[in-house]
Write a protein that holds these residues in place. Structure first.
Motif, PDB file in Angstrom:
ATOM      1  N   VAL A   5      14.561 -39.560 -48.424  1.00 10.47           N
ATOM      2  CA  VAL A   5      15.660 -38.596 -48.464  1.00 10.47           C
ATOM      3  C   VAL A   5      15.724 -37.728 -47.210  1.00 10.47           C
ATOM      4  O   VAL A   5      16.745 -37.115 -46.924  1.00 10.47           O
ATOM      5  CB  VAL A   5      15.583 -37.690 -49.720  1.00 10.47           C
ATOM      6  CG1 VAL A   5      15.843 -38.504 -50.974  1.00 10.47           C
ATOM      7  CG2 VAL A   5      14.252 -36.953 -49.792  1.00 10.47           C
ATOM      8  N   GLU A   6      14.637 -37.657 -46.438  1.00 12.34           N
ATOM      9  CA  GLU A   6      14.630 -36.867 -45.213  1.00 12.34           C
ATOM     10  C   GLU A   6      15.138 -37.649 -43.999  1.00 12.34           C
ATOM     11  O   GLU A   6      15.299 -37.076 -42.925  1.00 12.34           O
ATOM     12  CB  GLU A   6      13.225 -36.330 -44.934  1.00 12.34           C
ATOM     13  CG  GLU A   6      12.769 -35.303 -45.967  1.00 12.34           C
ATOM     14  CD  GLU A   6      11.397 -34.733 -45.655  1.00 12.34           C
ATOM     15  OE1 GLU A   6      10.957 -34.824 -44.490  1.00 12.34           O
ATOM     16  OE2 GLU A   6      10.772 -34.203 -46.582  1.00 12.34           O
ATOM     17  N   LEU A   7      15.363 -38.944 -44.178  1.00  9.62           N
ATOM     18  CA  LEU A   7      15.912 -39.754 -43.082  1.00  9.62           C
ATOM     19  C   LEU A   7      17.410 -39.490 -42.960  1.00  9.62           C
ATOM     20  O   LEU A   7      18.138 -39.577 -43.942  1.00  9.62           O
ATOM     21  CB  LEU A   7      15.677 -41.240 -43.339  1.00  9.62           C
ATOM     22  CG  LEU A   7      14.248 -41.742 -43.206  1.00  9.62           C
ATOM     23  CD1 LEU A   7      14.178 -43.206 -43.633  1.00  9.62           C
ATOM     24  CD2 LEU A   7      13.737 -41.597 -41.789  1.00  9.62           C
ATOM     25  N   THR A   8      17.843 -39.188 -41.743  1.00  8.89           N
ATOM     26  CA  THR A   8      19.259 -38.968 -41.476  1.00  8.89           C
ATOM     27  C   THR A   8      19.662 -39.809 -40.281  1.00  8.89           C
ATOM     28  O   THR A   8      18.796 -40.205 -39.487  1.00  8.89           O
ATOM     29  CB  THR A   8      19.536 -37.486 -41.152  1.00  8.89           C
ATOM     30  OG1 THR A   8      18.817 -37.146 -39.958  1.00  8.89           O
ATOM     31  CG2 THR A   8      19.116 -36.582 -42.298  1.00  8.89           C
ATOM     32  N   SER A  49      21.106 -41.869 -51.583  1.00  9.96           N
ATOM     33  CA  SER A  49      22.483 -42.207 -51.951  1.00  9.96           C
ATOM     34  C   SER A  49      23.100 -43.208 -50.984  1.00  9.96           C
ATOM     35  O   SER A  49      23.989 -43.968 -51.358  1.00  9.96           O
ATOM     36  CB  SER A  49      23.346 -40.949 -52.014  1.00  9.96           C
ATOM     37  OG  SER A  49      23.327 -40.284 -50.765  1.00  9.96           O
ATOM     38  N   GLU A  50      22.650 -43.199 -49.730  1.00 12.81           N
ATOM     39  CA  GLU A  50      23.177 -44.173 -48.765  1.00 12.81           C
ATOM     40  C   GLU A  50      22.117 -44.498 -47.731  1.00 12.81           C
ATOM     41  O   GLU A  50      21.128 -43.784 -47.585  1.00 12.81           O
ATOM     42  CB  GLU A  50      24.441 -43.641 -48.083  1.00 12.81           C
ATOM     43  CG  GLU A  50      24.235 -42.352 -47.325  1.00 12.81           C
ATOM     44  CD  GLU A  50      25.534 -41.819 -46.753  1.00 12.81           C
ATOM     45  OE1 GLU A  50      25.538 -41.484 -45.567  1.00 12.81           O
ATOM     46  OE2 GLU A  50      26.524 -41.754 -47.502  1.00 12.81           O
ATOM     47  N   ASN A  51      22.343 -45.582 -47.025  1.00 15.39           N
ATOM     48  CA  ASN A  51      21.396 -46.042 -46.004  1.00 15.39           C
ATOM     49  C   ASN A  51      21.708 -45.320 -44.689  1.00 15.39           C
ATOM     50  O   ASN A  51      22.737 -45.585 -44.075  1.00 15.39           O
ATOM     51  CB  ASN A  51      21.522 -47.560 -45.840  1.00 15.39           C
ATOM     52  CG  ASN A  51      20.511 -48.129 -44.862  1.00 15.39           C
ATOM     53  OD1 ASN A  51      19.906 -47.406 -44.087  1.00 15.39           O
ATOM     54  ND2 ASN A  51      20.349 -49.436 -44.912  1.00 15.39           N
ATOM     55  N   PRO A  52      20.831 -44.420 -44.208  1.00 15.97           N
ATOM     56  CA  PRO A  52      21.111 -43.665 -42.992  1.00 15.97           C
ATOM     57  C   PRO A  52      21.057 -44.511 -41.720  1.00 15.97           C
ATOM     58  O   PRO A  52      21.492 -44.064 -40.663  1.00 15.97           O
ATOM     59  CB  PRO A  52      20.020 -42.592 -42.978  1.00 15.97           C
ATOM     60  CG  PRO A  52      18.907 -43.181 -43.753  1.00 15.97           C
ATOM     61  CD  PRO A  52      19.545 -44.042 -44.802  1.00 15.97           C
ATOM     62  N   VAL A  53      20.557 -45.717 -41.812  1.00 16.50           N
ATOM     63  CA  VAL A  53      20.475 -46.582 -40.632  1.00 16.50           C
ATOM     64  C   VAL A  53      21.829 -47.242 -40.360  1.00 16.50           C
ATOM     65  O   VAL A  53      22.169 -47.534 -39.209  1.00 16.50           O
ATOM     66  CB  VAL A  53      19.362 -47.647 -40.801  1.00 16.50           C
ATOM     67  CG1 VAL A  53      19.264 -48.530 -39.574  1.00 16.50           C
ATOM     68  CG2 VAL A  53      18.028 -46.976 -41.086  1.00 16.50           C
ATOM     69  N   LYS A  54      22.618 -47.443 -41.413  1.00  8.61           N
ATOM     70  CA  LYS A  54      23.939 -48.055 -41.235  1.00  8.61           C
ATOM     71  C   LYS A  54      24.789 -47.166 -40.348  1.00  8.61           C
ATOM     72  O   LYS A  54      24.864 -45.955 -40.554  1.00  8.61           O
ATOM     73  CB  LYS A  54      24.617 -48.288 -42.571  1.00  8.61           C
ATOM     74  CG  LYS A  54      23.987 -49.422 -43.319  1.00  8.61           C
ATOM     75  CD  LYS A  54      24.891 -49.973 -44.373  1.00  8.61           C
ATOM     76  CE  LYS A  54      24.114 -51.078 -45.036  1.00  8.61           C
ATOM     77  NZ  LYS A  54      24.752 -52.098 -45.612  1.00  8.61           N
TER      78      LYS A  54
END
Length: 196
Positions: A5-8, A49-54
């Motif tokens: 969750v901390e990945l942005t 909730s979503e993939n921050p890498v996309k």
């Protein structure tokens, strides 16, 4: 150790840039791919909730950089086959005439050659290949030093190659040929796939 969750996206982009500077483009893109898989797993299981890498772009290859795994020239192919010892000539010729990857070449069993063809299920894709046995390859294999290994390619001791053992021997041989002016710099085993 970082919770998903901390990945942005900004964090991912900064990580990508740092890895690219320290370890190069390929490693940076690999880190992005692994992170994306982890984040997709987390998304599927409700951790994020979503993939921050996309949406974070991969590092592109510098168009001015020399081409990795360049194709071998016709003169280089002839010179290398003439000068390598059998234990290296056989795997190089197998790759040269078939376009198989190194791992597949080193694990190719003697039983893979039948009915004038080479049969192999590739390790990377799992595809079953049937490759016509080129007359030049057939002649080279017929003249190679016999051995008791189950594989077509074998060391001087008649045992199957390990990846690291083959890599070491191949790199030393290519450096020697380059020093002797027989080949130009940049010959790699994988370059044979680009040649084919």
């Amino acid at each position: 150790q970082m919770p998903l969750v901390e990945l942005t996206p900004p964090f991912v982009a900064a990580l990508r840039d740092k890895v690219a500077v320290q370890h190069g483009r390929r490693q940076a893109n690999y880190v992005m791919a692994v992170l994306s898989v982890a984040c997709e797993h987390g998304r599927e299981h409700g951790a994020v909730s979503e993939n921050p890498v996309k949406g974070v772009k991969r590092v592109r290859r510098d168009r001015q950089a020399p081409r990795a795994n360049r194709p071998w020239t016709a003169d280089e192919r002839i010179a290398v086959l003439e000068r390598l010892p059998d234990q290296l000539r056989v795997p190089v010729a197998l790759a040269m005439f078939t376009g198989l990857r190194k791992g597949d070449v080193l694990r190719l069993s003697k039983g893979a050659i039948r009915d004038g063809r080479i049969w192999r299920r590739t390790s990377k894709t799992g595809y079953e290949l049937s490759i016509p046995l080129h007359p030049g390859l057939q002649a080279l294999l017929a003249s190679a030093t016999p051995h008791d290994a189950v594989t077509i390619a074998a060391t001087t001791n008649g045992t199957p190659w390990t990846d690291s053992g083959f890599n070491s021997s191949f790199i030393k041989a290519m450096r020697r040929l380059e020093r002797d002016g027989v080949v130009c710099s940049g010959l790699t085993f994988h370059g044979l796939r680009h040649t084919v």
